[in-house]
Design a protein around this motif. Sequence first.
Motif, PDB file in Angstrom:
ATOM      1  N   GLU A  73     -13.218   5.233 -30.641  1.00  0.00           N
ATOM      2  CA  GLU A  73     -13.343   3.789 -30.821  1.00  0.00           C
ATOM      3  C   GLU A  73     -14.593   3.383 -31.628  1.00  0.00           C
ATOM      4  N   GLU A  74     -15.730   3.990 -31.272  1.00  0.00           N
ATOM      5  CA  GLU A  74     -16.992   3.530 -31.854  1.00  0.00           C
ATOM      6  C   GLU A  74     -17.078   3.836 -33.336  1.00  0.00           C
ATOM      7  N   ARG A  75     -16.374   4.890 -33.785  1.00  0.00           N
ATOM      8  CA  ARG A  75     -16.504   5.297 -35.182  1.00  0.00           C
ATOM      9  C   ARG A  75     -15.424   4.717 -36.074  1.00  0.00           C
ATOM     10  N   VAL A  76     -14.502   3.945 -35.482  1.00  0.00           N
ATOM     11  CA  VAL A  76     -13.424   3.337 -36.275  1.00  0.00           C
ATOM     12  C   VAL A  76     -13.944   2.477 -37.433  1.00  0.00           C
ATOM     13  N   PRO A  77     -14.914   1.561 -37.168  1.00  0.00           N
ATOM     14  CA  PRO A  77     -15.377   0.695 -38.274  1.00  0.00           C
ATOM     15  C   PRO A  77     -16.025   1.477 -39.416  1.00  0.00           C
ATOM     16  N   LEU A  78     -16.518   2.681 -39.100  1.00  0.00           N
ATOM     17  CA  LEU A  78     -17.162   3.529 -40.102  1.00  0.00           C
ATOM     18  C   LEU A  78     -16.227   3.810 -41.285  1.00  0.00           C
ATOM     19  N   VAL A  79     -14.947   3.969 -40.994  1.00  0.00           N
ATOM     20  CA  VAL A  79     -13.975   4.270 -42.050  1.00  0.00           C
ATOM     21  C   VAL A  79     -13.909   3.105 -43.045  1.00  0.00           C
ATOM     22  N   GLY A  80     -13.857   1.885 -42.516  1.00  0.00           N
ATOM     23  CA  GLY A  80     -13.812   0.710 -43.378  1.00  0.00           C
ATOM     24  C   GLY A  80     -15.092   0.542 -44.177  1.00  0.00           C
ATOM     25  N   VAL A  81     -16.222   0.707 -43.496  1.00  0.00           N
ATOM     26  CA  VAL A  81     -17.511   0.527 -44.173  1.00  0.00           C
ATOM     27  C   VAL A  81     -17.683   1.575 -45.270  1.00  0.00           C
ATOM     28  N   LEU A  82     -17.274   2.819 -44.997  1.00  0.00           N
ATOM     29  CA  LEU A  82     -17.408   3.858 -46.021  1.00  0.00           C
ATOM     30  C   LEU A  82     -16.521   3.584 -47.225  1.00  0.00           C
ATOM     31  N   ALA A  83     -15.290   3.119 -46.989  1.00  0.00           N
ATOM     32  CA  ALA A  83     -14.408   2.790 -48.113  1.00  0.00           C
ATOM     33  C   ALA A  83     -15.051   1.700 -48.970  1.00  0.00           C
ATOM     34  N   ALA A  84     -15.576   0.652 -48.311  1.00  0.00           N
ATOM     35  CA  ALA A  84     -16.227  -0.445 -49.044  1.00  0.00           C
ATOM     36  C   ALA A  84     -17.437   0.074 -49.807  1.00  0.00           C
ATOM     37  N   PHE A  85     -18.238   0.933 -49.150  1.00  0.00           N
ATOM     38  CA  PHE A  85     -19.458   1.424 -49.778  1.00  0.00           C
ATOM     39  C   PHE A  85     -19.146   2.326 -50.974  1.00  0.00           C
ATOM     40  N   VAL A  86     -18.168   3.213 -50.809  1.00  0.00           N
ATOM     41  CA  VAL A  86     -17.823   4.122 -51.913  1.00  0.00           C
ATOM     42  C   VAL A  86     -17.290   3.316 -53.100  1.00  0.00           C
ATOM     43  N   PHE A  87     -16.441   2.324 -52.820  1.00  0.00           N
ATOM     44  CA  PHE A  87     -15.931   1.469 -53.893  1.00  0.00           C
ATOM     45  C   PHE A  87     -17.088   0.804 -54.639  1.00  0.00           C
ATOM     46  N   ALA A  88     -17.993   0.191 -53.881  1.00  0.00           N
ATOM     47  CA  ALA A  88     -19.116  -0.533 -54.494  1.00  0.00           C
ATOM     48  C   ALA A  88     -20.008   0.428 -55.271  1.00  0.00           C
ATOM     49  N   ALA A  89     -20.298   1.583 -54.667  1.00  0.00           N
ATOM     50  CA  ALA A  89     -21.218   2.530 -55.297  1.00  0.00           C
ATOM     51  C   ALA A  89     -20.634   3.082 -56.600  1.00  0.00           C
ATOM     52  N   GLN A  90     -19.301   3.204 -56.660  1.00  0.00           N
ATOM     53  CA  GLN A  90     -18.695   3.725 -57.889  1.00  0.00           C
ATOM     54  C   GLN A  90     -18.819   2.733 -59.048  1.00  0.00           C
ATOM     55  N   MET A  91     -19.134   1.466 -58.732  1.00  0.00           N
ATOM     56  CA  MET A  91     -19.330   0.472 -59.803  1.00  0.00           C
ATOM     57  C   MET A  91     -20.726   0.549 -60.404  1.00  0.00           C
ATOM     58  N   ILE A  92     -21.628   1.265 -59.736  1.00  0.00           N
ATOM     59  CA  ILE A  92     -23.028   1.249 -60.155  1.00  0.00           C
ATOM     60  C   ILE A  92     -23.295   2.435 -61.078  1.00  0.00           C
ATOM     61  N   ASN A  93     -23.178   2.203 -62.359  1.00  0.00           N
ATOM     62  CA  ASN A  93     -23.439   3.249 -63.347  1.00  0.00           C
ATOM     63  C   ASN A  93     -24.929   3.338 -63.619  1.00  0.00           C
ATOM     64  N   PHE A  94     -25.500   4.507 -63.335  1.00  0.00           N
ATOM     65  CA  PHE A  94     -26.915   4.707 -63.651  1.00  0.00           C
ATOM     66  C   PHE A  94     -27.006   5.530 -64.930  1.00  0.00           C
ATOM     67  N   PRO A  95     -27.996   5.206 -65.808  1.00  0.00           N
ATOM     68  CA  PRO A  95     -28.079   5.948 -67.071  1.00  0.00           C
ATOM     69  C   PRO A  95     -28.536   7.387 -66.857  1.00  0.00           C
ATOM     70  N   VAL A  96     -27.866   8.315 -67.534  1.00  0.00           N
ATOM     71  CA  VAL A  96     -28.356   9.697 -67.575  1.00  0.00           C
ATOM     72  C   VAL A  96     -28.576  10.044 -69.045  1.00  0.00           C
ATOM     73  N   ALA A  97     -29.049  11.243 -69.314  1.00  0.00           N
ATOM     74  CA  ALA A  97     -29.436  11.620 -70.666  1.00  0.00           C
ATOM     75  C   ALA A  97     -28.300  11.465 -71.673  1.00  0.00           C
ATOM     76  N   GLY A  98     -28.671  11.190 -72.935  1.00  0.00           N
ATOM     77  CA  GLY A  98     -27.723  11.242 -74.042  1.00  0.00           C
ATOM     78  C   GLY A  98     -26.728  10.099 -74.108  1.00  0.00           C
ATOM     79  N   GLY A  99     -27.170   8.882 -73.744  1.00  0.00           N
ATOM     80  CA  GLY A  99     -26.286   7.717 -73.876  1.00  0.00           C
ATOM     81  C   GLY A  99     -25.076   7.783 -72.970  1.00  0.00           C
ATOM     82  N   THR A 100     -25.226   8.448 -71.838  1.00  0.00           N
ATOM     83  CA  THR A 100     -24.134   8.557 -70.886  1.00  0.00           C
ATOM     84  C   THR A 100     -24.575   7.904 -69.591  1.00  0.00           C
TER      85      THR A 100
END
Lengths: 231, 98
Positions: free
Chosen positions: A41-68
């Motif tokens: 029961e206690e870890r159920v919300p974790l699944v939702g929060v992780l999905a939201a976090f992974v989605f959001a984090a995938q939008m955050i492009n950080f610059p790496v070497a060589g214009g990528t």
Amino acid sequence: VILAVHIPDGFLSGGVAAVAWLAALAAILIALKVADGELDEERVPLVGVLAAFVFAAQMINFPVAGGTSGHLLGAALAVVMLGPWLACIVMAVVVGGQALIFADGGIAAMGANVLNVGVLGAGVCGGLLHALVGIRQASRAVYLGVVGACAWLAVMVAAAATSLELAASGTVGLQTVLIAMLATHMAIGIGEAVITVAAVRLVLAARPDLLAYRPRDAVGAVPVGATGAMG
Amino acid sequence: VSARKLLALGLLLAVVLAGAVSPFVSSSPDGLGKVAEQEGFLDKRETGALQRRAPAGGYVFPGVEPPGPAKALAGVSGALLVGVVGLGYARLRRRRAP
């Protein structure tokens, strides 16, 4: 500028896309079956929060070497927190949402994308964490090292799998794409490792019991396997 | 720290990343985009009929003109949406008390 996280349609041949769809589907069906009843029961919300976090984090492009730029994939973090099976499901939800609602990553290529950023990463991280942390009761330092290493490795495996699929589709030569993809993703993987370790350290300090894999000296440690780890 | 607080922090972080940070991130192509550009297969990209009708294609929230807010809104709604799907699945499949 195209904002895209995953393989779009057109890059893969019909055959490669179909095989990848089948493989991803099989993995998700197994994950659905194995993960059933794994969550208390206690870890159920974790699944939702992780999905939201992974989605959001995938939008955050950080610059790496060589214009990528690079961005978090998140599979390693999901595995450390939820175990590999639930991680597969979370990654599939994220990739599916990105393709269907945001046209990011193709529909035909969705199987390959779920496979590359979800299933393979979950397999690599789940296998390593199970062997090095689950069985051996790792110290905190070793544990964080393994978490970082598997995060980096998950990115490299995703890049290698993408290269193989592109080459098998006749889109680009294998050697060319493999070298280019691995070279760019080496740096992106370091970003993945740094972010994953930072996030895991935060949870480890606050609520280690929420982690599927944890070091032996974590407060409130329970035997691995009781919280959705492999096996 | 209660689990609830930690989860709220995670959710808040997701909303801040998607809603406040995403409009300002690097616009350089990502790993795959860069390689596709270099090796000349970027133009093989196709958008099928289904994806042309995607509700927020390219992370542009429908009906919002300025690109920053359009992306922020798309990001927040996307994060919340996949979060709700994940939560719904987990609730259905949680371990029942014996």
